[in-house]
Write an enzyme that holds these catalytic residues in place. Structure first.
Site, PDB file in Angstrom:
ATOM      1  N   LYS A   1     -17.585 -12.639  23.512  1.00 44.09           N
ATOM      2  CA  LYS A   1     -17.494 -13.166  22.149  1.00 44.09           C
ATOM      3  C   LYS A   1     -18.906 -13.307  21.595  1.00 44.09           C
ATOM      4  O   LYS A   1     -19.703 -14.094  22.106  1.00 44.09           O
ATOM      5  CB  LYS A   1     -16.817 -14.547  22.139  1.00 44.09           C
ATOM      6  CG  LYS A   1     -16.484 -14.990  20.726  1.00 44.09           C
ATOM      7  CD  LYS A   1     -16.464 -16.504  20.561  1.00 44.09           C
ATOM      8  CE  LYS A   1     -17.691 -17.087  19.910  1.00 44.09           C
ATOM      9  NZ  LYS A   1     -18.093 -16.587  18.586  1.00 44.09           N
ATOM     10  N   PRO A   2     -19.226 -12.556  20.526  1.00 42.39           N
ATOM     11  CA  PRO A   2     -20.557 -12.701  19.929  1.00 42.39           C
ATOM     12  C   PRO A   2     -20.584 -13.908  18.999  1.00 42.39           C
ATOM     13  O   PRO A   2     -19.526 -14.443  18.642  1.00 42.39           O
ATOM     14  CB  PRO A   2     -20.694 -11.423  19.094  1.00 42.39           C
ATOM     15  CG  PRO A   2     -19.293 -11.114  18.662  1.00 42.39           C
ATOM     16  CD  PRO A   2     -18.394 -11.575  19.793  1.00 42.39           C
ATOM     17  N   ALA A   3     -21.765 -14.326  18.584  1.00 41.85           N
ATOM     18  CA  ALA A   3     -21.856 -15.315  17.506  1.00 41.85           C
ATOM     19  C   ALA A   3     -21.207 -14.684  16.277  1.00 41.85           C
ATOM     20  O   ALA A   3     -21.365 -13.482  16.023  1.00 41.85           O
ATOM     21  CB  ALA A   3     -23.310 -15.648  17.226  1.00 41.85           C
ATOM     22  N   SER A   4     -20.491 -15.497  15.491  1.00 39.22           N
ATOM     23  CA  SER A   4     -19.706 -14.929  14.385  1.00 39.22           C
ATOM     24  C   SER A   4     -20.583 -14.211  13.361  1.00 39.22           C
ATOM     25  O   SER A   4     -20.148 -13.238  12.760  1.00 39.22           O
ATOM     26  CB  SER A   4     -18.925 -16.038  13.689  1.00 39.22           C
ATOM     27  OG  SER A   4     -17.990 -16.549  14.594  1.00 39.22           O
TER      28      SER A   4
ATOM     29  N   GLU B   1     -35.063 -29.994  19.947  1.00 37.09           N
ATOM     30  CA  GLU B   1     -35.396 -28.565  19.968  1.00 37.09           C
ATOM     31  C   GLU B   1     -35.565 -28.087  18.521  1.00 37.09           C
ATOM     32  O   GLU B   1     -34.623 -28.155  17.728  1.00 37.09           O
ATOM     33  CB  GLU B   1     -34.274 -27.768  20.632  1.00 37.09           C
ATOM     34  CG  GLU B   1     -34.608 -26.283  20.712  1.00 37.09           C
ATOM     35  CD  GLU B   1     -33.447 -25.417  21.213  1.00 37.09           C
ATOM     36  OE1 GLU B   1     -32.274 -25.789  20.991  1.00 37.09           O
ATOM     37  OE2 GLU B   1     -33.729 -24.377  21.807  1.00 37.09           O
TER      38      GLU B   1
ATOM     39  N   CYS C   1     -35.177 -19.329  22.487  1.00 40.33           N
ATOM     40  CA  CYS C   1     -35.003 -20.472  23.406  1.00 40.33           C
ATOM     41  C   CYS C   1     -36.282 -20.776  24.167  1.00 40.33           C
ATOM     42  O   CYS C   1     -36.547 -21.928  24.496  1.00 40.33           O
ATOM     43  CB  CYS C   1     -33.852 -20.206  24.365  1.00 40.33           C
ATOM     44  SG  CYS C   1     -34.067 -18.673  25.279  1.00 40.33           S
TER      45      CYS C   1
ATOM     46  N   GLY D   1     -26.303 -20.619  24.521  1.00 37.48           N
ATOM     47  CA  GLY D   1     -26.228 -21.292  23.228  1.00 37.48           C
ATOM     48  C   GLY D   1     -26.797 -22.689  23.329  1.00 37.48           C
ATOM     49  O   GLY D   1     -27.642 -22.974  24.193  1.00 37.48           O
ATOM     50  N   SER D   2     -26.323 -23.562  22.464  1.00 37.69           N
ATOM     51  CA  SER D   2     -26.918 -24.897  22.386  1.00 37.69           C
ATOM     52  C   SER D   2     -26.505 -25.776  23.562  1.00 37.69           C
ATOM     53  O   SER D   2     -25.433 -25.592  24.161  1.00 37.69           O
ATOM     54  CB  SER D   2     -26.479 -25.559  21.085  1.00 37.69           C
ATOM     55  OG  SER D   2     -25.074 -25.666  21.067  1.00 37.69           O
TER      56      SER D   2
ATOM     57  N   TRP E   1     -26.729 -15.964  18.249  1.00 38.96           N
ATOM     58  CA  TRP E   1     -27.135 -14.989  17.242  1.00 38.96           C
ATOM     59  C   TRP E   1     -28.600 -14.593  17.337  1.00 38.96           C
ATOM     60  O   TRP E   1     -29.017 -13.642  16.700  1.00 38.96           O
ATOM     61  CB  TRP E   1     -26.892 -15.575  15.834  1.00 38.96           C
ATOM     62  CG  TRP E   1     -27.415 -16.978  15.694  1.00 38.96           C
ATOM     63  CD1 TRP E   1     -26.704 -18.133  15.866  1.00 38.96           C
ATOM     64  CD2 TRP E   1     -28.762 -17.382  15.414  1.00 38.96           C
ATOM     65  NE1 TRP E   1     -27.525 -19.227  15.710  1.00 38.96           N
ATOM     66  CE2 TRP E   1     -28.795 -18.796  15.417  1.00 38.96           C
ATOM     67  CE3 TRP E   1     -29.945 -16.690  15.146  1.00 38.96           C
ATOM     68  CZ2 TRP E   1     -29.964 -19.534  15.190  1.00 38.96           C
ATOM     69  CZ3 TRP E   1     -31.113 -17.413  14.915  1.00 38.96           C
ATOM     70  CH2 TRP E   1     -31.105 -18.826  14.940  1.00 38.96           C
TER      71      TRP E   1
ATOM     72  N   GLU F   1     -27.013 -21.023  29.808  1.00 37.61           N
ATOM     73  CA  GLU F   1     -28.389 -20.807  29.326  1.00 37.61           C
ATOM     74  C   GLU F   1     -28.495 -21.563  28.014  1.00 37.61           C
ATOM     75  O   GLU F   1     -27.943 -21.124  26.996  1.00 37.61           O
ATOM     76  CB  GLU F   1     -28.631 -19.305  29.089  1.00 37.61           C
ATOM     77  CG  GLU F   1     -28.635 -18.470  30.351  1.00 37.61           C
ATOM     78  CD  GLU F   1     -29.876 -18.678  31.194  1.00 37.61           C
ATOM     79  OE1 GLU F   1     -30.876 -19.208  30.665  1.00 37.61           O
ATOM     80  OE2 GLU F   1     -29.843 -18.332  32.383  1.00 37.61           O
ATOM     81  N   LEU F   2     -29.181 -22.699  28.020  1.00 37.30           N
ATOM     82  CA  LEU F   2     -29.107 -23.611  26.870  1.00 37.30           C
ATOM     83  C   LEU F   2     -30.470 -23.764  26.177  1.00 37.30           C
ATOM     84  O   LEU F   2     -31.321 -22.905  26.282  1.00 37.30           O
ATOM     85  CB  LEU F   2     -28.550 -24.951  27.348  1.00 37.30           C
ATOM     86  CG  LEU F   2     -27.231 -24.834  28.162  1.00 37.30           C
ATOM     87  CD1 LEU F   2     -26.771 -26.188  28.662  1.00 37.30           C
ATOM     88  CD2 LEU F   2     -26.136 -24.148  27.355  1.00 37.30           C
TER      89      LEU F   2
END
Ligand code: NAP
Length: 484
Positions: A179-182, A387, A288, A232-233, A155, A254-255
């Site tokens: 799929k996007p973040a909700s 993080e 990030c 994401g995470s 997001w 990509e975290l």
């Protein structure tokens, strides 16, 4: 007055049509500045993901047979439309994500540049002719699209991070399901509206807003999906790595990150502190590559810290749609609570709060957290190892280059690092010594479409952007030929 998002659609996009989810579920999108629901979107599940994968599979043969020049036409037109619609896209993003509209517009323009850059780079998916050791043989390599891609994004940069997947995948001849973040689906709807108006053939790119676990289960278990690209995470990235093993899916990850920001004594503490504050509090530190551990040489740390505190206090906070606002709300209540917990932990272990340190009392509604500067941190403060993804600037002293390299590398993450010095030898030693995929030397904003973006260690696998970002969607086929 409630502001309205400026994208038209509210449904999933599958096989060239906007559709409701199979189960008919809806999801409310909340504005983090007002806590109001600003839109309801269709919310899908496994059946929708399966339909989207089938559409992407059916569209693959024709899309991969087009020349890269023809595919580039769609991507370039998408870039043009994103620029034309930048104000509407930016306002929509601000409403669902919180960042100030100027930042959101910068994100849209960067994403348009990404589409344009990959439109061109697709034309350079060259193979090789390799000299043989046997005079009767000839060897060459050709590039082949990986196939159907499942793309999952977060997001915090809802347009940029999906663009870094869609543009290279389509340029390489792959088809995709995104799929996007909700909580930030409207931004991706905005990109799809541009793709469609740019002439996207049906099925080539599909969008499923929906349950994360159901969508990713479909991506992982459907053999038609050959690659997953995830941003994401680190925790979810590790889970996806395990799941990908069963069908040996290609993976790009990509975290998370925990970037050191290192200031040597020859740098101007005032100038660098101002840059540090802008870099740190951009998107409330929910970036990030956000600098999150500030190592400042002991000879200049007092001046640096004083200026940083003054500058942090001056940042105008408010609803990102308002003129002049540079710090919006955090993304959600959970993010504010996590930030508070990290500050309380650091304080309990001896840190001093020089400014901020709590939710802003100036707003009745919205997830506003005061920009915070900390000093006197103990080495076991959680904020130095976890993080933070938060508007918090922990400042630490150092005196020797080898010590600061060791401290900077003392984390499982290795995404970005920043170094401020005018000494070229120090700069090189740092560039070579730091364990990070992206190093900004006197450059607090290094990301650009033509340069590789990604992390070492638990910050991920593979690179986005640049030629590497195209290669991530290509297989290399080796062809050996015996002459008669
Ligand atoms: P997240 O919880 O991992 O979610 C990211 C995406 O994954 C969302 O679309 C989410 O869907 C989905 N997801 C959640 N659980 C999943 C599961 N079990 N299986 C498959 N997908 C799942 O991360 P976040 O909190 O949104 O984003 C922040 C993290 O992203 C930070 O760690 C940050 O450093 C990292 N990040 C990295 C980069 C980079 O380029 N390295 C860039 C930006 C952010 P729902 O929204 O539906 O839950």
């Amino acid at each position: 007055m409630t502001a309205t998002p400026l994208v038209k659609n509210r449904q999933l996009y599958i096989d060239g049509v906007w559709v409701d989810s199979a189960g008919g579920k809806k999801l409310g999108v909340v504005n983090p500045a007002t806590e109001e629901t600003i839109a309801e979107v269709s919310f899908g599940g496994r059946a929708d993901a399966a339909k989207a994968v089938a559409a992407a599979s059916a569209a693959l043969p024709a899309w991969m047979k087009l020349t890269p020049y023809d595919r580039a036409k769609v991507l370039k037109k998408t870039a043009d439309l994103m620029r034309e619609r930048a104000d509407a896209l930016a306002r929509t993003m601000t409403m669902e994500q919180g960042k100030p509209v100027v930042e959101a517009k910068g994100e849209v323009m960067h994403s348009a540049d990404t589409f344009e850059w990959f439109a061109e780079e697709g034309k350079r998916a060259y193979g090789q002719v390799i000299p043989p050791a046997n005079a009767q043989k000839r060897h060459l390599t050709i590039k082949h699209p990986v196939g159907v891609v499942g793309a999952i994004g977060p997001w915090n940069f809802p347009i940029t991070l999906q663009s870094r997947k869609i543009a290279p995948a389509l340029a390489a001849g792959c088809t995709i399901v995104c799929k996007p973040a909700s909580q930030t689906p409207l931004s991706l709807i905005g990109i799809f509206e541009c793709l469609i108006d740019a002439g996207l053939p049906k099925g080539v790119a599909n969008m499923v807003i929906g349950s994360a676990s159901e969508t990713s289960d479909e991506f992982m278990q459907n053999p038609a999906v050959r690659k997953i690209s995830f941003t994401g995470s680190t925790a979810v990235g590790k889970q996806l790595m395990r799941q990908a093993a069963d069908q040996v899916k290609r993976l790009s990850l990509e975290l998370g990150g925990h970037a050191p920001f290192i200031v040597f004594p020859d740098a101007d503490p005032e100038v660098v502190a101002k840059a540090a504050v802008l870099g740190k509090f951009r998107n409330n530190g929910q970036v990030c590559i956000s600098p999150s551990r500030f190592f400042v040489h002991k000879d200049i740390s007092k001046k640096f810290t004083e200026v940083a505190v003054e500058e942090a206090k001056k940042l105008k906070m408010g609803n990102g749609l308002e003129e002049g606002v540079v710090v919006g709300p955090m993304f959600e209540k959970k993010a504010m609570d996590g930030t508070q917990a990290l500050i309380d932990d650091a304080k309990g272990k001896g840190a001093s709060i020089l400014t901020g340190g709590c939710r802003s009392k100036r707003f009745d509604k919205g997830y506003f957290f005061e920009p915070t500067v900390l000093s006197g941190l103990s080495s076991d403060a959680k904020i130095l190892t976890e993080e933070p993804f938060a508007p918090v600037m922990p400042v630490l002293d150092f005196s020797k280059i080898d010590d600061v390299i060791a401290q900077a590398n003392n984390t499982v993450y290795g995404l970005a690092a920043y170094v401020f010095t005018n000494d070229i030898s120090v700069a090189w030693r740092m560039a070579e010594g730091l364990e990070a995929g992206i190093i900004g030397l006197n450059d607090p904003v290094p990301a650009t479409p033509q340069c590789p973006f990604g992390g070492m260690k638990e910050s991920g696998m593979g690179r986005e952007l640049a030629h590497e970002g195209l290669e991530a969607y290509l297989e290399t086929k080796y062809v050996s030929m015996m002459l008669r």
